[in-house]
Design an enzyme around this catalytic site. Structure first.
Site, short mmCIF file in Angstrom:
data_model
loop_
_atom_site.label_atom_id
_atom_site.label_comp_id
_atom_site.label_asym_id
_atom_site.label_seq_id
_atom_site.Cartn_x
_atom_site.Cartn_y
_atom_site.Cartn_z
CG ASP A 1 -2.04 1.02 1.10
OD1 ASP A 1 -3.21 0.60 0.97
OD2 ASP A 1 -1.76 2.24 1.11
CB ILE A 2 0.84 4.24 -2.17
CG1 ILE A 2 1.94 5.09 -2.75
CG2 ILE A 2 -0.40 5.06 -1.86
CD1 ILE A 2 1.62 5.66 -4.13
CG ASN B 1 -12.79 -0.31 3.37
OD1 ASN B 1 -13.35 -0.61 4.42
ND2 ASN B 1 -11.60 0.26 3.34
CD GLU C 1 -9.02 6.29 -0.13
OE1 GLU C 1 -8.03 6.14 -0.86
OE2 GLU C 1 -8.96 6.63 1.06
CB VAL C 2 -9.17 1.88 -5.33
CG1 VAL C 2 -8.81 1.39 -6.73
CG2 VAL C 2 -8.17 2.92 -4.83
CG HIS D 1 -8.64 -2.79 -2.50
ND1 HIS D 1 -9.58 -2.16 -3.29
CD2 HIS D 1 -8.51 -2.02 -1.40
CE1 HIS D 1 -10.00 -1.06 -2.68
NE2 HIS D 1 -9.38 -0.95 -1.53
CG HIS E 1 -6.92 -2.58 3.08
ND1 HIS E 1 -6.19 -1.42 2.90
CD2 HIS E 1 -8.11 -2.37 2.48
CE1 HIS E 1 -6.93 -0.54 2.24
NE2 HIS E 1 -8.10 -1.08 1.97
P1 AMP Z 1 -9.85 1.65 0.10
O1 AMP Z 1 -10.14 2.89 0.90
O2 AMP Z 1 -10.22 0.39 0.84
O3 AMP Z 1 -10.41 1.74 -1.29
O4 AMP Z 1 -8.27 1.56 0.00
C1 AMP Z 1 -7.53 2.07 -1.07
C2 AMP Z 1 -6.08 1.91 -0.71
O5 AMP Z 1 -5.32 2.03 -1.89
C3 AMP Z 1 -5.56 2.95 0.28
O6 AMP Z 1 -5.02 2.29 1.43
C4 AMP Z 1 -4.46 3.67 -0.52
O7 AMP Z 1 -3.36 4.04 0.27
C5 AMP Z 1 -4.09 2.64 -1.56
N1 AMP Z 1 -3.53 3.17 -2.80
C6 AMP Z 1 -4.02 4.16 -3.57
N2 AMP Z 1 -3.25 4.34 -4.65
C7 AMP Z 1 -2.25 3.42 -4.57
C8 AMP Z 1 -1.13 3.09 -5.38
N3 AMP Z 1 -0.86 3.74 -6.52
N4 AMP Z 1 -0.32 2.09 -4.98
C9 AMP Z 1 -0.56 1.43 -3.84
N5 AMP Z 1 -1.60 1.68 -3.02
C10 AMP Z 1 -2.44 2.66 -3.38
#
Ligand code: AMP
Length: 119
Positions: free
Chosen positions: A33-34, A91, A99-100, A104, A106
């Site tokens: 994770d970034i 999530n 967010e994405v 995924h 975690h």
């Molecule tokens: P969520 O809120 O569950 O959608 O988590 C999205 C996660 O993606 C967050 O923990 C971010 O830090 C992570 N994230 C976003 N962009 C990147 C990226 N380019 N590389 C790695 N992790 C990312």
């Protein structure tokens, strides 16, 4: 809502954005994770275009599902948190603050984690 092919994890899967790979096989990619929230914070994603766990559960093949679950064990072994313990979080959708919009999980560990929910 249709899968957004421009989401950041789709770009990572296409190699358009770099990531630090922890594990990869035919069906799964795991990467750092970034913005890590613990000493170990790895994201595991299916390579298929699934927005969330609901869609994955309905549409993924048995092979994809097995690979996704098995990847958790592989990652915790690679990160050496299998004995100390770890937390998995997925999530899904608006209320979870996903967010994405690509499924995924975690994988968090490496320290004593706090309460499951802060609010
Ligand atoms: P969520 O809120 O569950 O959608 O988590 C999205 C996660 O993606 C967050 O923990 C971010 O830090 C992570 N994230 C976003 N962009 C990147 C990226 N380019 N590389 C790695 N992790 C990312």
């Amino acid at each position: 809502m249709a899968y957004d092919r421009e989401n950041i994890f789709a770009k990572i899967l296409r190699g358009e954005i770099p990531c630090e790979i922890v594990y990869e096989d035919d069906h799964v990619l795991a990467f750092e994770d970034i913005n890590p929230q613990a000493p170990v914070h790895v994201l595991i994603i299916p390579k298929g275009a699934y927005q969330n766990m609901t869609e994955f559960g309905r549409k993924a093949s048995a092979e994809e599902k097995t690979a996704f679950i098995e990847a958790i064990g592989t990652v915790v072994n690679l990160k050496r948190i299998d004995k100390t313990g770890y937390r998995t979080i997925v999530n899904n959708g608006e209320d979870s603050l996903q967010e994405v919009p690509h499924l995924h999980v975690h994988v968090l560990g490496g320290r004593r984690l706090g309460a499951l929910l802060s609010t």
